[in-house]
Structure formats: structure tokens, C-alpha cells
Design an enzyme around this catalytic site. Sequence first.
Site, PDB file in Angstrom:
ATOM      1  N   ILE A 110     122.056 107.000  93.989  1.00  0.00           N
ATOM      2  CA  ILE A 110     121.515 106.469  92.729  1.00  0.00           C
ATOM      3  C   ILE A 110     122.354 106.880  91.529  1.00  0.00           C
ATOM      4  O   ILE A 110     122.037 106.512  90.395  1.00  0.00           O
ATOM      5  CB  ILE A 110     120.056 106.914  92.524  1.00  0.00           C
ATOM      6  CG1 ILE A 110     119.955 108.449  92.574  1.00  0.00           C
ATOM      7  CG2 ILE A 110     119.144 106.278  93.554  1.00  0.00           C
ATOM      8  CD1 ILE A 110     118.551 108.966  92.270  1.00  0.00           C
ATOM      9  N   GLY A 111     123.408 107.650  91.753  1.00  0.00           N
ATOM     10  CA  GLY A 111     124.255 108.055  90.642  1.00  0.00           C
ATOM     11  C   GLY A 111     125.357 108.984  91.103  1.00  0.00           C
ATOM     12  O   GLY A 111     125.399 109.418  92.255  1.00  0.00           O
ATOM     13  N   LYS A 155     121.177 116.175  94.367  1.00  0.00           N
ATOM     14  CA  LYS A 155     122.539 116.214  93.834  1.00  0.00           C
ATOM     15  C   LYS A 155     123.389 117.087  94.747  1.00  0.00           C
ATOM     16  O   LYS A 155     123.176 118.293  94.855  1.00  0.00           O
ATOM     17  CB  LYS A 155     122.548 116.761  92.412  1.00  0.00           C
ATOM     18  CG  LYS A 155     123.927 116.695  91.736  1.00  0.00           C
ATOM     19  CD  LYS A 155     123.958 117.450  90.429  1.00  0.00           C
ATOM     20  CE  LYS A 155     123.162 116.766  89.351  1.00  0.00           C
ATOM     21  NZ  LYS A 155     123.347 117.446  88.046  1.00  0.00           N
ATOM     22  N   ASP A 209     125.132 119.430  76.498  1.00  0.00           N
ATOM     23  CA  ASP A 209     125.622 118.141  77.006  1.00  0.00           C
ATOM     24  C   ASP A 209     124.555 117.058  76.820  1.00  0.00           C
ATOM     25  O   ASP A 209     124.255 116.311  77.746  1.00  0.00           O
ATOM     26  CB  ASP A 209     126.019 118.256  78.471  1.00  0.00           C
ATOM     27  CG  ASP A 209     126.963 117.138  78.909  1.00  0.00           C
ATOM     28  OD1 ASP A 209     127.550 116.478  78.039  1.00  0.00           O
ATOM     29  OD2 ASP A 209     127.107 116.915  80.116  1.00  0.00           O
TER      30      ASP A 209
END
Length: 836
Positions: free
Chosen positions: A503-504, A525, A622
Site C-alpha cells: 500500500i506504500g 512496514k 518530518d
Amino acid sequence: MFYFPDTGQKLSSMDILNLIPYILLFFIPYSFCFTPLDNYLINCGSHANASLFNRVFILDSTFFSADDSISLTNQNPPPYSPTLYHTARVFTNSASYRFSMKKNGIHFLRFHFFPFKAQGFYMNSAKFDVLVDGILVLSDLKLTNDVLVKEFILKIQSNLFEILFRPVGNSGFGFVNALEVFTAPPDFVLDYGTRLVGPNGLEMYKNLSTRILETIHRINVGGLKITPFNDTLWRTWIPDEDFLVFKNAAKAAVSTHTPNYQNGRGATPEIAPDNVYMTAQQMNRENSILASRFNITWNFSVAPGGGGGGVPHLVRLHFCDIVSPVLNVLYFDVYINEYIAYKDLDLSSITVHTLASPVYVDFVADSDDSGVIQISVGPSDLSSAMRMNAILNGAEIMKVVNVNDSSIVHRKKKLGVLVISVIGGVVGLFTIITAFLLAMRCRKKKRKLRTVESAGWTPLRVFGGSSLNRMLSEPGSRGYSGLKIPFSDIQSATNNFDRSLIIGSGGFGMVYKGVLKDNVKVAVKRGMPGSRQGLPEFHTEITVLSKIRHRHLVSLVGFCEENSEMILVYEYVERGPLKRHLYGSAALPPLSWKQRLEICIGAARGLHYLHTGFVQGIIHRDIKSTNILIDEDHVAKVADFGLSRSGPCMNETHVSTGVKGSFGYLDPEYYRRQQLTDKSDVYSFGVVLFEVLCGRPAVDPQLTRKQVNLAEWAVEWLNKGMLEHIVDPHLVGQIKESSLKKFGETAEKCLAEYGVDRPTMGDVLWNLEYALQLQESGQLRETHTDSSTNEAVNVTNGIVLGSSSSNRTERYYDNNGCSEVGTSQVFSQLMTNEGR
């Protein structure tokens, strides 16, 4: 016309002009700052020292042990040949060199061979084996009349290092002209981050540092030959032209600026010299024969596979974005042997958002039966039509030496006999000690159990000796053990990391959608190779997210560090990044103005909690639209805490630290002074506010020069009093003038040049809530003091404030109509049940 004296080839004036950038590279000053702790340079068989590339090679007599050896000198050396190759040590029986090592660890080992004829020895017919610490590394050498340098990278694990030369057959003999044994730079070969590429997809390759690596190819892609004189580790890099499959597909790129090294992150001048990162091959899109999408491909001859299995090789690829005008426009894929090795590689993310910052990525791949390793780079599906490109700056291919040599087995047998004899001697002593310890344990058992219960946690067991586990096992690291998730559970949750569940992706690695055993949806992740910043970010995410819980911050479900994997597991946020809803996907329905305001308010609440919910506070570092996620109810959640830092102590004004963040969102004051405060997050959030309003990226290089930077462009229109002219077309007619004015003023204050002039996140949050109320009802608020300007603004009817701003009491109503009371140090929204 000009001529090459050795070939007679003519060079035109245009050719000379094209060569100038490459020639300039070799006038860049080099500082050989690396000094190996162990540094043995040996001139074999000589009675005098010799010099090569400004390095002095000394006599071998103090390191050599053998009676059956001969020192030979070439009486007719070739003109201009280095003195080092005028002599050799010849062995007629097994003989060895021994070196006392100051420090164990990764070392370089180089053998120099230059055959010549002397005293009846024709050295190009020599037959011998070479073993290092009992491991066979060289046999059946193919010698010609040229210099042959064989390089190995290996871990030395004892104080005495031995190199054995063993003649083969009755008439066999061995020889060597020179030896190098020296310490490699720290972290030159790492045990994490290397992936095995093949038909089974990407898998983690374990224990790379324990392997012996034999250098086969070292390539300066897009550049000229680099000699040891211009390399901090005295290596030779050759041009890539002879390895390109289709030369017209590639176009050389060159930079005259020194690479932007990232203070220990990514590559260093020891990983590869500056000249490697200052040249590259990129896609040649000017060639009309080629279609718009194609790959650049190189074929490298290596050891062939046999018996149905290939020979494993380490493939180290070097990247430095010297072709892009701005960040976040270069996405490409990397293939090895036609298997995907790195999907959607974004150098901007890996290099901490700095252009021309070098990185390297390690893979292990098998050669095929024909003895070829193929490397390709090509455009990603994420590439825009205008910015479609792919690059490669350098490549190294090293054979993973088979250590299953019979000599090792023999050595292990002798070791086993010794171990058995020692064990027999200590068994009796061990029995006595065990009995004593058991008695002591019985006496202390109850007291130890009570200590664990009172502490409320169990120290995390250290496994694998990793720095993460040492950190998590330190006193005070409470609750980490409950976050550990077995790797097998994560494999099951992601269907063994099925690529259809991706998904990323980002600088740390791929993100997969998964479902745990208890049917909880998660985002997984997984660390990717080449993410050298991955380990510190992995630590930071765990330490930050394990101690915070807030409705507007993404929750950490757990982590995994097994089998050299670095995996983080988060709550799954259904609708994904805010960026995708603003301009990242035409398939998604546009967000209304009210939805956008509520998302900004939610993100501001999460950030305000970070800044004020702890003694020192936490600075995200960030903030951008891709790090603000939206759940199925359009609730915003701030994500990705890998760059987060604790705020300054009570008596400090800032944290001094290297600059990290994303291009277009980076606080200019932080960039100039390298002094980080929570106002740096405020600046980044101001850019996000204009993204939300205008529906365009923070930086868009395809626009005119005045429009490229969103923050500058939007503030210019706001100062003209014409902000309504640049709002997202989907919002035209939706925004009340008063709401737009308050929103624009808030964003502008966030973008003040100096942090002291910016509001706190508490003030930003308050003003955004005010903008929402103006949008919904136009109802004014009572007076509230903005910390950045001391201006009086209005307060909603739902919040009653005392006259003292420093000790005010706040009352508000949550979504369920319930009220609660809190202090200004923790803003009202943070005290709700839903915000905990």
C-alpha cells in the site's frame, strides 16, 4: 585535431569539450583521511622497500616462515613497470605468511601477481592454492603476462592471521609479488539490510559479514577509470561502457560538485570515492529509436552456476541523484537477473531529502549457468511522463566464496577433540558450582519474584546481540516486550509479504496491508536493503510510539526484529495519506472544505500533544501531507516518527542537530542554523495548510519559477489580498470569506522566517477551530491571546477562559456533549476521552 598517443585515435574539438567535465573531476582534491589500524603492505621476495600509489611496501622477511622458498628478481622488467613487480617470492613447498592483528573485524586482503621468467621458473605456469586461516580462496589461477590483483574482503576473528601458499602436484610451485592486509572502515559490510534476489522474491540474506567476498567487478558507471591514487581504499574502478547491453539506451551524466554526504548515513567516501557518485548513466530519452519506457541494462561475466544451482554474488549498487533539478521527482525500479530488486526507488527518501547525496544498496543474487549477472534500471510506475528517468552511478560484484572446504572440516575435527578434552576436565567443577548456585537461588527466588511484580514489567530478553535489544533491555525501557510480534505471525498476516498487498513505500521500506490473528487490520512496514538510516529510525519509532497514545497519532501495534528483519506494525488507517486525497489520485472524491478543516484540526491536535504532552516534548521533524493519514471517518492521524527528536531541556532554547526533513517543508531557519525547535514543525505544518487550501504539491518543478515553491507563491497571493484566486478549484464557492481569511492568516504566521515569530501549535489549533466555526456559523469568539503576536482574537462559546492566559482554565464540549476541565499546558482537546 588531437591524438591519443597509444591508439592514434583522433579527437575533435567537440570531443575535447565533452571530456572537460570528466577531466575536472580528477583535479578535485582528495584527503586520505582513512587510516587503517592494521596496515600490512608487503613487498615479497625483495631486499628493499618499494612504493606504489604513494604507499610503501616493506620487506617480507619478518612475516614469512619457510625454508623452501626462493627470492627472484626480474632481470629484464618491462619499461615503466612499478618496482613492486620486479621481484617475487616462489614456493616449492607449503609456506605461509603470518600477521599479528591489532583488531578483529572486516579486513581487505589483496594478492599481487605479475609472472616473469627467472632461474628456470616460468611463473605463468605456476600451480598452487592459497588458503586464509584454513579457508581455500584461490586455486587454478589463470595467469597471463599482465598484472593480476585478487582482492578479498573477510572478517578476521583471531589475533594471528595466516596466509598459506600450497603448491599443487609434484612439479607445482607458487609465487606472489606483493600482499596487502589492512582494516576496512567501520560498517563496511553489514549483517542487516542485504536482500537475496531471485525467483522466490526478496528475502533477507543473513550473516553477510561472516562470508569471504572476492571482488570480481568494480565499475564507475558513466565515468572514466579511477586508479588507486584517487580512491581512499586504493581500489580501481573501470568504466561501464564494455558492459552495456544497448549503449544507445544510456546517456552519461556528470556533476562537478562534491557529493552531499549525510554524516554517517548512507554512503561515505570510503564506500566509494567522490568520482563514482559524481558520474552516472541515465536514460537516453533523446534517442528517437527508443520508446518512452525502457531499461538500461548491463551484463557482467562471473563464475557460472553448475548442477542446477548458481554461485551467489554480492551486488553492491551505488546511487547519487545528480540528474534531478529538485527532490521527489525521480522514481525508478532496479532489476537483477530480470527479478525485481528494488521497486519504486525514491532516492529523495533514502537520502534524508537531500539532492546529490550518495547511498548504496546491497543484494545477493546467483549467477546463471552461462556465468552472467545482469543489472537493469528503468522507470517506475510512479514516474510522471515528464520526469521519467532511472540512474546508476556505480556497481560492485563480489563472489561469495564457498567456505565448505575440506581443510575447514579437518580443522574443526581437531578443535572438537580439544573441546571434548577440556569439557571432561571441567565437568566435576561445574557440578560443584551448580549445586552451590541452586542453593542460593532457592533462598532468593521469592524476593526476585516480588521485585518483578512490583515493577510491573518484565525486562526484554536480549537475543541476537543487536543494539535495539540492548536498548530495550536497559532499565526504564518499560513495556517493549509486550510489543514484540513473531516474524511468523507477520508472514501470515501479509500472506508472506504478497506484493499485491503493498500500500506504500518510503525510505525505510515497503508498507503492506495485513490482518493479524485477532482480525485486527494493520499496516506492516518492512525495512528495505539500502536503508542505512533504517536502524536508528527503527529505534526512534519504537521508543516514541510506545509511550504515546492519542486519537490523532498513528498507534504502534508492535515490532519484529528476527532473522535480521526490521519490521514495524501500525494500526491500519483506511483512507491513507492526505496527499492522495488532495492531488495524488483522480479516482478519489475531493474533500469538502469542512472535511479539510477538520483534518487540519485533528493533525494540529496530534502535534500539539507531541509538543506539550511530555517534559521535553517531541519534535516530529518530518511533517508533510504524506505523513498525515485519514481513517474511514476522515479523522486525521499523524504518522512516521522515524526522524523525531526530544525537544530542548527546560534551560535550553533549541536542540543542535543535523538537518533532516523533506524538501519544500523544511524550516529555513533550522536549515541555516541547524538548531531544531518545535517551531520547525509549525513551519512544515504551515506548508501543509496551503497544500490543503490549494490542492497542489509543496514543490512542483513543472510550474513556472514563481510557482514552483507553494509556500512562497501562496504568501505572495495572500499579501495581495487575492488568496481566493489560488484555492483548489474543487473548493470554489464553498469557503466563507471570514473562514478563508482566518485560515490564510494562520498559515502565513506558521511560515514566518524566524521561529520566534511563529505561533505555537496550540495557537494554530485554536485558530483552525475558529476558522471552522466561522465556516459553519459565523459566530464570533471571546478574547484569546495569540502567543506569537500577543494579538487579541476571539474565543468560541464552547470554551470559557479566565483572564490570566498563563493559568487559565478551559471548559469545552466533546463530541458526545460532555464537558471536561483542563489546563492550558495541555490544550482542551487533549483532555477528551477521544484524544487520549
